[in-house]
Design a protein around this motif. Structure first.
Motif, mmCIF file in Angstrom:
data_model
loop_
_atom_site.group_PDB
_atom_site.id
_atom_site.type_symbol
_atom_site.label_atom_id
_atom_site.label_comp_id
_atom_site.label_asym_id
_atom_site.label_seq_id
_atom_site.Cartn_x
_atom_site.Cartn_y
_atom_site.Cartn_z
ATOM 1 N N ALA A 52 -4.494 1.272 -1.941
ATOM 2 C CA ALA A 52 -4.175 -0.107 -2.327
ATOM 3 C C ALA A 52 -4.493 -0.305 -3.802
ATOM 4 O O ALA A 52 -5.351 0.371 -4.364
ATOM 5 C CB ALA A 52 -4.976 -1.091 -1.476
ATOM 6 N N ILE B 116 -3.321 -2.626 8.278
ATOM 7 C CA ILE B 116 -2.040 -2.616 7.579
ATOM 8 C C ILE B 116 -0.938 -2.529 8.630
ATOM 9 O O ILE B 116 -1.177 -2.108 9.770
ATOM 10 C CB ILE B 116 -1.900 -1.444 6.591
ATOM 11 C CG1 ILE B 116 -1.848 -0.108 7.346
ATOM 12 C CG2 ILE B 116 -3.007 -1.465 5.555
ATOM 13 C CD1 ILE B 116 -1.330 1.048 6.533
ATOM 14 N N VAL C 238 -4.390 5.717 2.977
ATOM 15 C CA VAL C 238 -3.863 4.435 2.525
ATOM 16 C C VAL C 238 -4.446 4.122 1.157
ATOM 17 O O VAL C 238 -5.679 4.113 0.991
ATOM 18 C CB VAL C 238 -4.222 3.309 3.513
ATOM 19 C CG1 VAL C 238 -3.656 1.973 3.038
ATOM 20 C CG2 VAL C 238 -3.722 3.645 4.914
ATOM 21 N N VAL D 162 -5.489 -6.472 -4.963
ATOM 22 C CA VAL D 162 -5.441 -6.209 -3.523
ATOM 23 C C VAL D 162 -5.585 -7.520 -2.770
ATOM 24 O O VAL D 162 -6.638 -8.171 -2.835
ATOM 25 C CB VAL D 162 -6.552 -5.225 -3.091
ATOM 26 C CG1 VAL D 162 -6.506 -4.993 -1.589
ATOM 27 C CG2 VAL D 162 -6.431 -3.909 -3.851
ATOM 28 N N VAL E 222 0.844 -1.186 0.000
ATOM 29 C CA VAL E 222 0.000 0.000 0.000
ATOM 30 C C VAL E 222 0.885 1.244 0.000
ATOM 31 O O VAL E 222 2.049 1.213 0.417
ATOM 32 C CB VAL E 222 -0.955 0.041 1.216
ATOM 33 C CG1 VAL E 222 -1.951 -1.090 1.145
ATOM 34 C CG2 VAL E 222 -0.193 0.021 2.536
#
Length: 818
Positions: free
Chosen positions: A640, A621, A638, A688, A598
């Motif tokens: 991803a 995370i 964040v 992901v 990420v």
């Protein structure tokens, strides 16, 4: 990431702070009481200087900036002095603090046959980040002299022509009281300074240097004049024509650091975002981040030619992974990439047994061609190169401290009688007992009597902590411990009335931490609130575990909610999207190559790189503690599903951070690990996926390869555009201890060390918190997060990763308890 392998090309690590220069609408103005000379005489000269200064202090290149205010700054003030006249120059607001984001410029002009002399009475700027720059100018010449920051007074400086410029540059974080200087117009005849026989004169200052100080790795002259023609000890450094050695990250950034670091900067990278110096073409370092600067180059030095293919790094030859299109780099391998082959018998020994003073091969071959510091630098046992003045100065500069050994017959420098000495640092009297701790441990502020009449902090608009710190009233009872001892969260009521509920319609509050969860999650048999209050006092409870659905919000969140952990029988460490390889130097689509990676940003976009991190389940995370803290909630985002930061596609998942948990011992140092809960669970797909967590008993052997990924800085100091990867061998703790400042016990327990003797490939600024993974039974397992190291990509400067197996129990407890 210092040259590593690009996930969409070949390519390179740590934290990165992006600077941005705002244009200041300062006006040219003349001090009327000083304007005794006709303006018409100097008008052309000032215009010329202004134009040149606009070039010197040009805008820093930053990717995809849409601010619209990235314009060169203007001269604040033109000051004209007549013969022998003196002027008092101070920074804005002095002695109070100067403004943040200051871009102040002054030009002092004196008559022909005169020069400008500046003497500083006081200097207080934020160390490393704010600075005062000085240059010598006239209408035909602009000379950059030096930059100064911190609290040390600069020497008396005299211009070479009849003009001198001064700049105050500050960032947006912290400010100090600035500077106070006296400026005078002195005749050319009074500016002549003669040195004794056998000495040479420094430019700009009334100082001399002995020939023995030439090429000793330190600047006896502030301009580096004594280092002209000398080599730099670091391959990632740029050699200026005025003698300075600069990190290449400081070239072509719009800020002058030496005479020519902003020259020849017109090479445009294919990505259309970055420009670099022509001096860095075909030097084996990926400055452009997309290898534009390394195309059509001969495979020399650290490069190896693939038959009918691209150049690859010698580090990647025989590393158990094919990098050439036909895999020729993995054919006919007698030793691994991290091994040295003894020529007499073909025995392979680890590279760290080379140049260690022992004849391991038996013929002396492993003790040949060892690193040597250039010129007159002192060489540490760890191969660090030090200026000779740092030897036997009372401070251990070598990692092993050998620079302070056998000093009985050597003279250790001491401070002048009138100055205060602490840890090898000398402070002028005005810096002692001034309220600012300059010495390590604050020795300069000990035994200071408080002045009578001094006022206590005003706590009217803040909450006082036991430590004396004052925090905002809004921090009281907000669920986060802002005081060091957490007293701002003591005695808080957990009652929530309908009128005080912070939750929107359709959600209800968890009284233990004031978080909001959907009303449908109350009384469903799954604990969602920290103290399980969502499942208390229920008259009827739904059995959510009777018919599990992979899309259920509590499935694969790392917390066992159902009997026998049925909701956590999840897949990790796989790559659903097949990663393509680089063919013939061309870039191929590799989305999903490292699906747990990420990007942490401050803008909720792919434009900036703050740090890296890894998905370990749908809600959490893991990253480095120096990347995030409780203040990151609502500030750090964040992302991803990102590989190429210029490819903004609909499959990128954007998340905020709702909770940050740092390791409880983070303040003790060496516990650089933190976890963050995202505001909305990730949706698993081909781009992901979670990575597998290393178990406590995982075994790692020296020479085993790990892979580190990230968008960190490359050789040129730019953030990577494509996600990059580096394959590095693990180094034994006792060897890494020799090349780093950590003790062996700390390394072995909490840190993983990896890298090559030749350097070049490593993590770098911006890669911090990103994953270091290995394959176990066909699945990718995260064994560490990028934590630190020395200068990116240099030889014998290993990468340091937080060893996650040491924190396995803590990681599990954070997930279960939150």
């Amino acid at each position: 990431m210092a040259d590593s392998e690009n996930v969409e090309s070949h390519g390179e690590r740590m934290q990165f702070v992006e600077e941005k220069e705002d244009g200041m609408d300062n006006e040219h103005r003349c001090q009327s009481q000083k304007c005794k000379i006709s303006l018409s005489i100097f008008f052309i000269a000032i215009i010329a200087i202004a134009v040149v200064l606009g070039i010197i202090f040009g805008t820093r290149r930053t990717p995809n900036t849409d601010d619209g205010n990235m314009q060169p700054d203007k001269i604040k003030e033109a000051i004209y002095l007549k013969s022998e006249e003196t002027y008092e120059l101070t920074s804005p607001g002095y002695p109070a603090n100067y403004p943040d984001m200051s871009r102040e410029y002054w030009i002092i002009v004196v008559p022909e046959n005169y020069r400008v002399r500046i003497e500083f009475i006081d200097m207080r700027t934020e160390y490393k980040y704010d600075m005062v720059r000085i240059g010598s100018s006239n209408e035909t010449e602009v000379d950059y002299i030096a930059s100064f920051n911190g609290y040390d007074l600069p020497p008396v400086i005299t211009s070479t022509g009849n003009a001198l410029w001064v700049q105050l540059f500050s960032d947006s974080v912290s400010t100090e009281s600035g500077f106070h200087a006296m400026v005078k117009a002195v005749h050319d005849s009074d500016a002549v300074f003669r040195c004794s026989a056998g000495e040479k004169s420094c430019k700009y200052v009334e100082e001399c240097y002995n020939e023995s100080h030439s090429c000793d790795g330190s600047y006896t002259c502030i301009s580096g004049h004594d280092e002209i023609g000398c080599a730099c000890s670091n391959p990632f450094f740029f050699k200026c024509s005025d003698g300075r050695c600069l990190e290449r990250t400081r070239t072509c950034d719009g800020i002058v650091d030496c005479s020519d670091d902003e020259h020849n900067c017109g090479f445009e990278c294919d990505n259309g975002i970055y420009s670099i110096s022509h001096a860095f073409l075909c030097d084996g370092i990926n400055d452009c981040t997309d290898y534009t600067d390394e195309q059509d180059c001969e495979c020399t030095g650290e490069k190896w030619q693939c038959p009918n293919g691209p150049c690859i790094y010698r580090n990647n030859v025989c590393d158990d992974y094919p990098h050439c299109p036909g895999g020729e780099d993995e054919a006919d391998c007698s030793c691994k990439s991290w091994q040295f082959e003894c020529p007499n018998d073909g025995v392979c020994i680890p590279y760290w047994q080379r140049c260690d003073g022992n004849d391991t091969c038996g013929d002396g071959s492993d003790e040949q061609d060892c690193p040597e510091c250039p010129d007159k630098l002192y060489q540490c046992d760890s191969f660090q190169c030090l200026a000779v003045e740092k030897v036997c100065n009372g401070h251990k500069d070598c990692f092993t401290g050998d620079d302070e050994a056998d000093c009985a017959n050597k003279t250790i420098p001491s401070c002048p009688a009138e100055e205060f000495s602490c840890g090898g640092k000398c402070l002028r009297p005005s810096l002692v007992c001034d309220g600012v701790r300059q010495c390590k441990g604050g020795a300069d502020e000990d035994n200071c009597t408080q002045e009578s009449g001094s006022e206590m902090p005003d706590t009217t608009n803040c909450t006082s902590c036991s430590s004396g710190e004052c925090i905002g009233l809004e921090a009281r009872c907000d669920g986060n411990a802002d005081c060091a001892s957490g007293e701002d969260e003591e005695g808080c009521s957990t009652e929530v009335t309908p009128t005080s509920s912070p939750c929107p319609e359709g959600k209800d509050v968890c009284t233990s931490d004031m978080s909001c969860i959907p009303t449908s999650r109350f009384c469903n048999g799954i604990r969602d609130c920290p103290m399980r209050e969502d499942e208390d006092s229920c008259t009827e409870t739904t059995d959510s575990c009777s018919d599990l659905d992979d899309n259920s919000y509590f499935v694969c969140d790392g917390k066992e909610d159902c009997a026998n952990g049925a909701d956590e029988h999840c897949t990790c460490g796989t790559k659903p999207a097949k990663a393509a390889k680089i063919l013939g130097g061309r870039l191929a689509d590799q989305k999903g190559a490292w699906p747990w990676q990420v990007l942490l940003t401050e803008s909720n976009s792919t434009q900036g790189v703050h740090c890296g991190g890894s998905i370990i389940n749908k809600n959490w995370i893991i990253t480095a503690a120096h990347c995030i803290n409780s203040q990151s909630v609502g500030v750090i985002y964040v992302l991803a599903g990102v590989t190429d930061r210029t490819d903004i596609h609909p499959d990128i998942q954007y998340r905020g951070i709702s909770q940050v948990v740092q390791h409880p011992n983070v303040s003790k140092g060496g516990f650089d690990v933190a976890m963050a809960r995202v505001t909305e669970p990730f949706t698993y797909n081909a781009l992901v996926q979670p990575v597998c967590l290393a178990e406590e008993d995982i075994e790692l052997t020296p020479g085993e390869y790990l892979t580190v990924t990230g968008w960190g800085a490359t050789g040129g100091g730019f953030d990577g555009i494509q996600l990059m990867e580096a394959r590095l061998p693990i180094i034994p703790p006792h060897i890494c201890n020799k090349w780093s400042k950590f003790t062996t016990s700390v390394l072995e327990a909490r840190i993983i060390c990896a890298g090559y003797e030749r350097g070049l490939q490593s993590a770098c600024y911006g890669d911090s918190g990103g994953p270091a993974v290995v394959q176990r039974e066909g699945k990718w397992t995260i064994i560490g997060t990028v934590s630190g190291g020395s200068t990116c990509g240099t030889p014998y400067t290993p990468n340091l990763f937080t060893r996650l197996s040491f924190y396995h129990a803590w990681i599990r407890s954070v997930i279960q308890e939150n």
